[in-house]
Scaffold this motif. Structure first.
Motif, PDB file in Angstrom:
ATOM      1  N   HIS A 149      -0.265   8.249  -3.520  1.00  0.00           N
ATOM      2  CA  HIS A 149      -1.450   8.383  -2.683  1.00  0.00           C
ATOM      3  C   HIS A 149      -1.685   7.031  -2.015  1.00  0.00           C
ATOM      4  O   HIS A 149      -1.853   6.017  -2.698  1.00  0.00           O
ATOM      5  CB  HIS A 149      -2.672   8.769  -3.511  1.00  0.00           C
ATOM      6  CG  HIS A 149      -2.599  10.141  -4.103  1.00  0.00           C
ATOM      7  ND1 HIS A 149      -1.872  10.422  -5.235  1.00  0.00           N
ATOM      8  CD2 HIS A 149      -3.165  11.317  -3.712  1.00  0.00           C
ATOM      9  CE1 HIS A 149      -1.987  11.706  -5.535  1.00  0.00           C
ATOM     10  NE2 HIS A 149      -2.767  12.273  -4.626  1.00  0.00           N
ATOM     11  N   LEU A 164       4.948   4.842  -7.441  1.00  0.00           N
ATOM     12  CA  LEU A 164       3.913   4.856  -8.472  1.00  0.00           C
ATOM     13  C   LEU A 164       3.081   6.115  -8.290  1.00  0.00           C
ATOM     14  O   LEU A 164       2.914   6.601  -7.169  1.00  0.00           O
ATOM     15  CB  LEU A 164       2.987   3.638  -8.345  1.00  0.00           C
ATOM     16  CG  LEU A 164       3.621   2.251  -8.388  1.00  0.00           C
ATOM     17  CD1 LEU A 164       2.579   1.200  -8.088  1.00  0.00           C
ATOM     18  CD2 LEU A 164       4.246   2.007  -9.742  1.00  0.00           C
ATOM     19  N   HIS A 165       2.522   6.607  -9.398  1.00  0.00           N
ATOM     20  CA  HIS A 165       1.706   7.815  -9.338  1.00  0.00           C
ATOM     21  C   HIS A 165       0.374   7.608 -10.047  1.00  0.00           C
ATOM     22  O   HIS A 165       0.246   6.742 -10.906  1.00  0.00           O
ATOM     23  CB  HIS A 165       2.456   8.994  -9.962  1.00  0.00           C
ATOM     24  CG  HIS A 165       3.665   9.399  -9.165  1.00  0.00           C
ATOM     25  ND1 HIS A 165       3.588  10.222  -8.057  1.00  0.00           N
ATOM     26  CD2 HIS A 165       4.974   9.076  -9.293  1.00  0.00           C
ATOM     27  CE1 HIS A 165       4.784  10.385  -7.546  1.00  0.00           C
ATOM     28  NE2 HIS A 165       5.653   9.703  -8.275  1.00  0.00           N
ATOM     29  N   LYS A 166      -0.624   8.376  -9.638  1.00  0.00           N
ATOM     30  CA  LYS A 166      -1.976   8.360 -10.190  1.00  0.00           C
ATOM     31  C   LYS A 166      -2.688   7.035  -9.947  1.00  0.00           C
ATOM     32  O   LYS A 166      -3.619   6.681 -10.666  1.00  0.00           O
ATOM     33  CB  LYS A 166      -1.964   8.684 -11.693  1.00  0.00           C
ATOM     34  CG  LYS A 166      -1.457  10.082 -12.013  1.00  0.00           C
ATOM     35  CD  LYS A 166      -1.584  10.372 -13.506  1.00  0.00           C
ATOM     36  CE  LYS A 166      -1.075  11.756 -13.842  1.00  0.00           C
ATOM     37  NZ  LYS A 166      -1.181  12.057 -15.294  1.00  0.00           N
ATOM     38  N   VAL A 167      -2.244   6.295  -8.930  1.00  0.00           N
ATOM     39  CA  VAL A 167      -2.915   5.059  -8.538  1.00  0.00           C
ATOM     40  C   VAL A 167      -2.971   5.001  -7.020  1.00  0.00           C
ATOM     41  O   VAL A 167      -2.234   5.698  -6.322  1.00  0.00           O
ATOM     42  CB  VAL A 167      -2.194   3.800  -9.071  1.00  0.00           C
ATOM     43  CG1 VAL A 167      -2.137   3.808 -10.592  1.00  0.00           C
ATOM     44  CG2 VAL A 167      -0.789   3.663  -8.483  1.00  0.00           C
ATOM     45  N   VAL A 168      -3.859   4.152  -6.494  1.00  0.00           N
ATOM     46  CA  VAL A 168      -3.900   3.841  -5.077  1.00  0.00           C
ATOM     47  C   VAL A 168      -4.063   2.332  -4.954  1.00  0.00           C
ATOM     48  O   VAL A 168      -4.770   1.707  -5.748  1.00  0.00           O
ATOM     49  CB  VAL A 168      -5.028   4.609  -4.357  1.00  0.00           C
ATOM     50  CG1 VAL A 168      -6.398   4.179  -4.862  1.00  0.00           C
ATOM     51  CG2 VAL A 168      -4.928   4.450  -2.851  1.00  0.00           C
ATOM     52  N   ILE A 169      -3.375   1.733  -3.987  1.00  0.00           N
ATOM     53  CA  ILE A 169      -3.289   0.276  -3.880  1.00  0.00           C
ATOM     54  C   ILE A 169      -4.036  -0.204  -2.644  1.00  0.00           C
ATOM     55  O   ILE A 169      -3.874   0.350  -1.550  1.00  0.00           O
ATOM     56  CB  ILE A 169      -1.810  -0.163  -3.786  1.00  0.00           C
ATOM     57  CG1 ILE A 169      -1.064   0.206  -5.075  1.00  0.00           C
ATOM     58  CG2 ILE A 169      -1.697  -1.667  -3.515  1.00  0.00           C
ATOM     59  CD1 ILE A 169       0.446   0.101  -4.958  1.00  0.00           C
ATOM     60  N   SER A 192       2.583   3.626  -3.522  1.00  0.00           N
ATOM     61  CA  SER A 192       2.037   4.664  -4.397  1.00  0.00           C
ATOM     62  C   SER A 192       2.172   6.040  -3.760  1.00  0.00           C
ATOM     63  O   SER A 192       2.404   6.177  -2.562  1.00  0.00           O
ATOM     64  CB  SER A 192       0.570   4.364  -4.708  1.00  0.00           C
ATOM     65  OG  SER A 192      -0.165   4.221  -3.510  1.00  0.00           O
ATOM     66  N   LEU A 202      -7.477   9.182  -9.578  1.00  0.00           N
ATOM     67  CA  LEU A 202      -6.683   7.989  -9.303  1.00  0.00           C
ATOM     68  C   LEU A 202      -7.326   6.736  -9.866  1.00  0.00           C
ATOM     69  O   LEU A 202      -8.550   6.612  -9.885  1.00  0.00           O
ATOM     70  CB  LEU A 202      -6.519   7.807  -7.788  1.00  0.00           C
ATOM     71  CG  LEU A 202      -5.894   8.959  -7.011  1.00  0.00           C
ATOM     72  CD1 LEU A 202      -5.952   8.668  -5.518  1.00  0.00           C
ATOM     73  CD2 LEU A 202      -4.458   9.198  -7.463  1.00  0.00           C
ATOM     74  N   SER A 218       0.821  -1.216   0.000  1.00  0.00           N
ATOM     75  CA  SER A 218       0.000   0.000   0.000  1.00  0.00           C
ATOM     76  C   SER A 218       0.847   1.254   0.000  1.00  0.00           C
ATOM     77  O   SER A 218       0.474   2.278  -0.576  1.00  0.00           O
ATOM     78  CB  SER A 218      -0.923   0.017   1.225  1.00  0.00           C
ATOM     79  OG  SER A 218      -1.951  -0.927   1.095  1.00  0.00           O
ATOM     80  N   ASN A 241       0.826   4.738 -16.303  1.00  0.00           N
ATOM     81  CA  ASN A 241       0.938   5.293 -14.957  1.00  0.00           C
ATOM     82  C   ASN A 241       1.861   4.466 -14.077  1.00  0.00           C
ATOM     83  O   ASN A 241       2.723   5.007 -13.376  1.00  0.00           O
ATOM     84  CB  ASN A 241      -0.445   5.384 -14.297  1.00  0.00           C
ATOM     85  CG  ASN A 241      -1.301   6.493 -14.880  1.00  0.00           C
ATOM     86  OD1 ASN A 241      -0.808   7.393 -15.552  1.00  0.00           O
ATOM     87  ND2 ASN A 241      -2.597   6.422 -14.642  1.00  0.00           N
ATOM     88  N   VAL A 242       1.685   3.138 -14.107  1.00  0.00           N
ATOM     89  CA  VAL A 242       2.441   2.312 -13.163  1.00  0.00           C
ATOM     90  C   VAL A 242       3.871   2.053 -13.620  1.00  0.00           C
ATOM     91  O   VAL A 242       4.725   1.699 -12.805  1.00  0.00           O
ATOM     92  CB  VAL A 242       1.736   0.958 -12.886  1.00  0.00           C
ATOM     93  CG1 VAL A 242       0.381   1.178 -12.264  1.00  0.00           C
ATOM     94  CG2 VAL A 242       1.652   0.091 -14.122  1.00  0.00           C
TER      95      VAL A 242
END
Length: 294
Positions: free
Chosen positions: A146, A171-176, A144, A199, A141, A286-287
């Protein structure tokens, strides 16, 4: 004479595990982490800062990596931000081929290392030296920019059900989210995306890991699946409803990438690359984006 580790690539990998990975039998995900770090001769450090039982956690991974033939393995024990700025601990990261973050509490992990010299050294390891960074559960988690800090698992998405914090930014523009199918967290991830449509949400099952090769693509290892939720083009009434109400979510896109999936961005040298939707392509961009050191 010391044998230098062999690298499979020079631009770094992320191994993002949904928790509960096999550490006793074939250890498929941990085996891949070791391979990407350089094999049995790799120098691997284990960061247990997310856990309040750091020594017990280290014993588990010390044995697992030892069983995989790794000779140079070390516990990077961090109990304070002062530790995360200590020169000797920074040296351990600067010399590591593989950096692994255990489970626990991602808020605790970021409170100790977020914004420290060790945080910056990890970015250098990934982006300059091409090291492999792995994380499981809370360690996943935190990868990222965020990070899902807290949130209830309801049967339906709810306004205000989740809150985000700053993550490590690999990582950017994602949430895990992790333990995804096992803990029925689709509604929680939908709540994140509904409140933050900028996101994309990534839900990772236990004993499952997307392996991100920076600049190229991903492969999914393990026994489960990776769920990707894309709400960037959705229509929603989230802004107008009361707290804890369930929003309308229209035209949300969902991708399911089971173990064994491999998706790579097309290149000029590979005109016959597998066709993909614009949504999936943007997720890959993104990733895998080679963000500058931060």
């Amino acid at each position: 004479m010391k044998t230098e580790p062999h690298r499979t690539a020079s631009h770094g990998h992320l191994v993002i595990i949904g928790g509960g990975e096999d550490r006793k039998h074939d250890k498929a995900i941990l085996t891949r982490f070791v391979e990407l770090a350089g094999g049995a001769h790799a120098r691997i450090v284990v960061i247990t800062a997310a856990s309040q039982i750091a020594d017990e956690m280290w014993e588990v991974y010390d044995k697992a990596f030892g069983d995989l033939g790794v000779k140079q393995r070390a516990h990077l024990r961090l109990e304070s931000r002062q530790d995360a700025n200590d020169e000797e601990k920074l040296r351990m990261v600067s010399e590591a081929d593989g950096i692994f973050m255990t489970g626990g509490d991602q808020k605790r992990l970021l409170a100790i290392i977020g914004g420290t010299a060790l945080d910056a050294e990890m970015h250098t390891a990934l982006k300059v030296r091409g090291a492999c960074i792995g994380g499981t559960s809370a360690g996943a988690s935190a990868m990222s920019g965020h990070m899902l800090a807290c949130g209830k698992t309801d049967l339906l998405p709810k306004k205000g059900a989740v809150s985000l914090g700053a993550g490590l930014g690999f990582l950017h523009k994602v949430v895990i989210d992790q333990h995804f199918s096992e803990r029925q967290r689709l509604a929680r991830l939908l709540s994140v995306v509904a409140q933050n449509p900028y996101l994309m949400g990534i839900g990772i099952d236990e004993d499952t890991a997307p392996v991100v090769e920076r600049g190229r693509g991903i492969e999914v290892l393990g026994e489960g699946s990776v769920t990707v939720v894309d709400g960037r083009t959705m229509d929603t009434n989230m802004a107008d409803i009361r707290e804890r109400a369930t929003p309308e979510l229209i035209d949300v896109r969902l991708h399911l990438l089971p173990a064994g999936s491999r998706w790579y961005l097309p290149t000029d040298e590979d005109p016959n690359a597998k066709a993909m939707s614009s949504s999936l392509r943007e997720f890959l961009e993104n990733v895998t984006k080679r963000n500058p050191i931060s």
